[in-house]
Design an enzyme around this catalytic site. Structure first.
Site, short mmCIF file in Angstrom:
data_model
loop_
_atom_site.label_atom_id
_atom_site.label_comp_id
_atom_site.label_asym_id
_atom_site.label_seq_id
_atom_site.Cartn_x
_atom_site.Cartn_y
_atom_site.Cartn_z
N CYS A 197 -0.98 -2.88 12.83
CA CYS A 197 -1.92 -3.64 13.98
C CYS A 197 -0.54 -3.81 15.05
O CYS A 197 -0.90 -4.96 16.04
CB CYS A 197 -2.47 -4.85 13.73
SG CYS A 197 -4.20 -4.72 13.11
N TYR A 201 7.34 6.59 -2.93
CA TYR A 201 7.05 6.20 -1.45
C TYR A 201 7.56 4.80 -1.30
O TYR A 201 7.19 3.68 -2.15
CB TYR A 201 5.61 6.18 -1.17
CG TYR A 201 5.35 5.61 0.23
CD1 TYR A 201 5.76 5.75 1.45
CD2 TYR A 201 4.79 4.08 0.01
CE1 TYR A 201 5.62 5.29 2.53
CE2 TYR A 201 4.51 3.54 1.26
CZ TYR A 201 4.85 4.04 2.48
OH TYR A 201 4.91 3.29 3.73
N LYS A 214 7.18 -5.47 -0.68
CA LYS A 214 5.89 -5.98 -0.87
C LYS A 214 5.66 -6.54 -2.44
O LYS A 214 5.02 -7.43 -2.39
CB LYS A 214 4.78 -4.89 -0.66
CG LYS A 214 4.86 -4.26 0.67
CD LYS A 214 4.46 -5.19 1.88
CE LYS A 214 4.33 -4.51 3.11
NZ LYS A 214 4.14 -5.53 4.02
N SER A 241 -1.76 -4.50 8.20
CA SER A 241 -0.89 -3.47 8.34
C SER A 241 -1.24 -2.55 9.59
O SER A 241 -2.61 -2.44 9.79
CB SER A 241 -0.62 -2.44 7.23
OG SER A 241 -0.30 -3.27 6.14
N HIS A 266 2.74 -12.59 5.11
CA HIS A 266 3.06 -11.11 5.78
C HIS A 266 3.16 -11.44 7.26
O HIS A 266 2.04 -11.28 7.88
CB HIS A 266 1.58 -10.27 5.28
CG HIS A 266 1.74 -8.87 5.67
ND1 HIS A 266 0.59 -8.03 5.71
CD2 HIS A 266 2.90 -8.13 5.92
CE1 HIS A 266 1.29 -6.96 6.01
NE2 HIS A 266 2.28 -7.09 5.99
N ARG A 325 1.20 3.20 0.45
CA ARG A 325 1.13 2.28 -0.84
C ARG A 325 -0.47 2.65 -1.40
O ARG A 325 -1.17 3.13 -0.72
CB ARG A 325 0.78 0.69 -0.29
CG ARG A 325 2.17 0.24 -0.09
CD ARG A 325 2.27 -1.14 0.60
NE ARG A 325 1.50 -1.37 1.77
CZ ARG A 325 0.08 -1.82 1.90
NH1 ARG A 325 -0.57 -2.11 0.90
NH2 ARG A 325 -0.55 -1.92 3.14
N ASP A 352 7.73 -8.28 9.43
CA ASP A 352 6.87 -7.98 8.06
C ASP A 352 6.80 -9.35 7.44
O ASP A 352 5.53 -9.44 6.85
CB ASP A 352 7.33 -7.01 7.33
CG ASP A 352 6.26 -6.26 6.51
OD1 ASP A 352 5.07 -6.14 7.10
OD2 ASP A 352 6.60 -5.89 5.69
N ARG A 392 8.07 6.92 8.33
CA ARG A 392 8.80 5.59 8.61
C ARG A 392 10.02 5.77 8.92
O ARG A 392 10.59 6.87 8.89
CB ARG A 392 8.79 4.97 7.13
CG ARG A 392 7.46 4.63 6.43
CD ARG A 392 7.00 3.48 7.23
NE ARG A 392 5.50 2.82 6.75
CZ ARG A 392 4.90 1.79 6.66
NH1 ARG A 392 5.70 0.59 7.17
NH2 ARG A 392 3.69 1.43 6.69
C1 OXD Z 1 2.48 -2.69 5.24
C2 OXD Z 1 3.91 -2.16 5.58
O1 OXD Z 1 2.08 -1.53 4.74
O2 OXD Z 1 4.46 -3.03 6.26
O3 OXD Z 1 1.97 -3.57 5.53
O4 OXD Z 1 4.45 -1.33 5.17
MN MN Z 2 3.71 -5.03 6.37
#
Ligand code: OXD
Ligand code: MN
Length: 597
Positions: free
Chosen positions: A252, A199, A208, A250, A228, A71, A279, A380
């Site tokens: 974690c 991406y 998002k 993100s 989130h 991102r 998520d 991913r």
């Molecule tokens: C993030 C994701 O970046 O879930 O939070 O991809």
């Molecule tokens: Mn996320």
């Protein structure tokens, strides 16, 4: 042929096609036949690589451009008429200026290409939570990912009928020019424009862009929340299941926590953990019981591959063994499968790295992961929720699941204890607003910078962060039976920088204390920051190397480092600006006074 006669949809597509000038327009109907034809087409051009059908049935590999692997927060904009409605934490652009800038980039961007029209729903079609979107894209990869991540097809258009109430998403890879990459949101127009990226986080517009940024804006307007957060259920031996939402920045471990396998001690007693989402959570008050209910608006997982293994997350690993698109992982040519750092200790010896180059695992250097690893650190998997072995049976419940606890968490080496409980909804909202994570400069072992990440939403709030805090506070008045709010930290380190808490499945031990608190089954001790457990109430049965003293250590509240944090919070609130509600300042002042008392 158009799959709808909805004039709002058709006029908008005409307008976008007149600008982007595709050779063709193809409607995505959600059928397996169409998806299979697109997969074949993508394989014929090299956009996808078909993996070993026996070992990884219906799985594919894709590589994005090397400059397009994550991102791009600095190129992500919220475009509201008034700058103050976007606030200081987001990047703002004037909507007129943004449309005109991006129109130049989109003009002719699809010529020689096909425009795909993807009608999709976030959450279950026809449910009270559902919101519809249409994404126009020139990327088959995007189509195939959206087919996994959202609910796509003609039923969405039927549910939309002739209404204009849908999110208009336009995406073009254009030239993948990083200098002209823009991810722009027009919340006042229900519109998202994304250009020059391929991406996932920038181009799967349902995720998002819609389900967090636009949805958070809508939630404020309409009295609900887009967060989130993962959603998980803990099933007790008697079959009763309690649900928890948890927000972490993100990277974690949200996916790991959402899919955790209970420690043997709990498994033997009959406890189970079920995943509703990893998520994003959309939350609404149920007028019948006055509780907060959550759905996962997505239909799949777009998870980080590196670090996923049999120990850290066997459920995720299993989920990715079929029907999965892997992005930017390492390609094992010996058996046409995939590999990533942390999968196992057997890196492939005949392999292509995420950049598409021949890869020599012996040159791997931890200090330069991006250039020496087989898989990109942000590589991913896109996998179907229904392939997840621990998927909750409530996943498709249109009413959602009742939430007992909201858990915030960050990566803090010293400050935050293993777990603490806020004293009220207002205090809990404050605890969310001061969430933070630290990065560790691995080589030097030094503690890095603190990044404040309120509710883990810093990159995802679609309006002014101060107004977002106010929305949290006002939701408190709308929920007669609110969940209790907690904060956890799995990442406390000892003086050598080693994590003290084992994490992973053992995080269940902390969740059990949280649920016991929600059920009024256990006492706690009050500290300046909130309630902490009595050390003996965190179950350490069957846990190697962790004693009651370790737990005591993990629960200490160091006033000096908290007072330092208070100063950092003050400057962060200042940065958020003059819309930070007074109640948050009151909470901050009260915290400071308690710490100094
Ligand atoms: C993030 C994701 O970046 O879930 O939070 O991809
Ligand atoms: Mn996320």
């Amino acid at each position: 042929m158009a799959l709808t006669s909805n004039k709002f949809v058709l006029d908008w597509i005409d307008e976008m096609a007149a600008m982007t000038k595709p050779d063709d327009i193809v409607w995505i109907d959600g059928s397996e036949e169409q998806a299979e034809a697109l997969r074949k087409q993508a394989c014929s051009t090299g956009e996808l690589i078909k993996l070993n059908e026996e070992l990884l049935p219906n799985c594919y590999l894709h590589r994005t451009a090397v400059n397009d692997v994550a991102r791009v927060e600095d190129r992500t904009f919220i475009c509201t008429t008034k700058k103050e409605d976007t606030g200081n934490i987001n990047n703002w652009m004037d909507p007129k200026e943004c449309y005109s800038k991006l129109t130049k980039l989109f003009t002719g961007s699809m010529s020689g290409r096909t425009m795909y029209v993807i009608p999709y729903s976030m959450s279950i079609v026809g449910s009270p939570f559902a919101k519809y979107g249409i994404e126009l894209t020139d990327s088959i990869y995007v189509v195939l990912n959206m087919l996994i991540m959202t609910r796509v097809g003609t039923d969405v258009l039927e549910a939309l009928g002739d209404s204009g109430d849908f999110i208009k998403g336009l995406h073009s890879k254009a030239q993948l020019d990083a200098e002209n990459r823009y991810i722009c949101h027009f919340p006042e127009d229900n519109t998202i424009w994304s250009v020059n990226s391929g991406y996932g986080g920038n181009v799967l517009l349902g995720k998002k862009c819609f389900a967090l940024r636009i949805a958070s804006y809508l939630g404020r307007k309409e009295g609900w929340m887009a967060e989130h957060m993962l959603i998980l259920g803990v099933e007790y031996p008697d079959g009763d299941t309690k649900y928890i939402c948890a927000a972490f920045p993100s990277a974690c471990g949200k996916t790991n926590l959402a899919m955790l396998i209970p420690p043997e001690y709990y498994r033997n007693k009959g406890y189970k953990v079920w995943t509703v989402g990893d998520d994003i959570a959309w939350l609404r008050v149920n007028p019948e019981d006055g509780k907060l209910y959550a759905v996962n608006p997505e239909n799949g997982f777009f998870g980080v591959a590196p670090g996923t293994n049999e120990k850290s997350n066997p459920n995720a690993l299993h989920t990715t063994t079929k029907d999965t698109i892997f992005t930017n992982v390492c390609h094992n040519l010996d058996n046409n499968t995939v590999w990533w750092e942390g999968l196992d200790n057997n890196p492939p010896t005949n392999a292509i790295n995420w950049k598409g180059e021949v890869w020599d695992y012996r040159k791997y250097d931890k200090a330069d992961k991006v250039n020496t690893s087989g898989a990109h650190p942000n590589s991913r998997f896109t996998a179907k929720a229904t392939n997840c072995p621990c998927l909750s049976k409530e996943f498709n419940n249109p009413a959602g699941v009742p939430i007992s606890a909201i858990v915030f968490g960050g990566r803090r080496a010293k400050t935050a204890p293993l777990v603490y409980q806020s004293t009220s909804w207002q205090n809990g909202s404050f605890v969310g607003s001061i969430m933070a994570s630290e990065t560790t400069a691995a080589a030097a072992g030094a503690v890095g910078v603190v990044r404040r990440d309120p509710m883990a939403m810093r990159p995802f709030v679609g309006y002014n962060m101060g107004d977002y805090f106010a929305h949290w506070l006002s939701m408190g008045n709308m929920i007669p039976n609110p969940p209790k709010i907690f904060h956890v930290n799995w990442f406390r380190t000892d003086n050598e920088g080693n994590f003290i808490w084992p994490g992973f499945g053992d995080n269940m031990r902390v969740l059990m204390w949280i649920l016991d608190r929600c059920a009024g089954k256990v006492d706690a001790e009050i500290t300046p920051i909130g309630y902490i457990p009595k050390a003996e109430d965190i179950c350490i049965e069957g846990l190697d190397g962790v004693t009651i003293d370790t737990i005591r250590d993990l629960l200490t509240v160091d006033k000096a480092s908290w007072l330092e944090d208070v100063e950092n919070i003050k400057s962060f609130y200042k940065q958020v600006g003059d819309r930070v509600p007074q109640a948050m300042y009151d909470e901050l002042a009260a915290l400071e006074a308690r710490l100094k008392a």
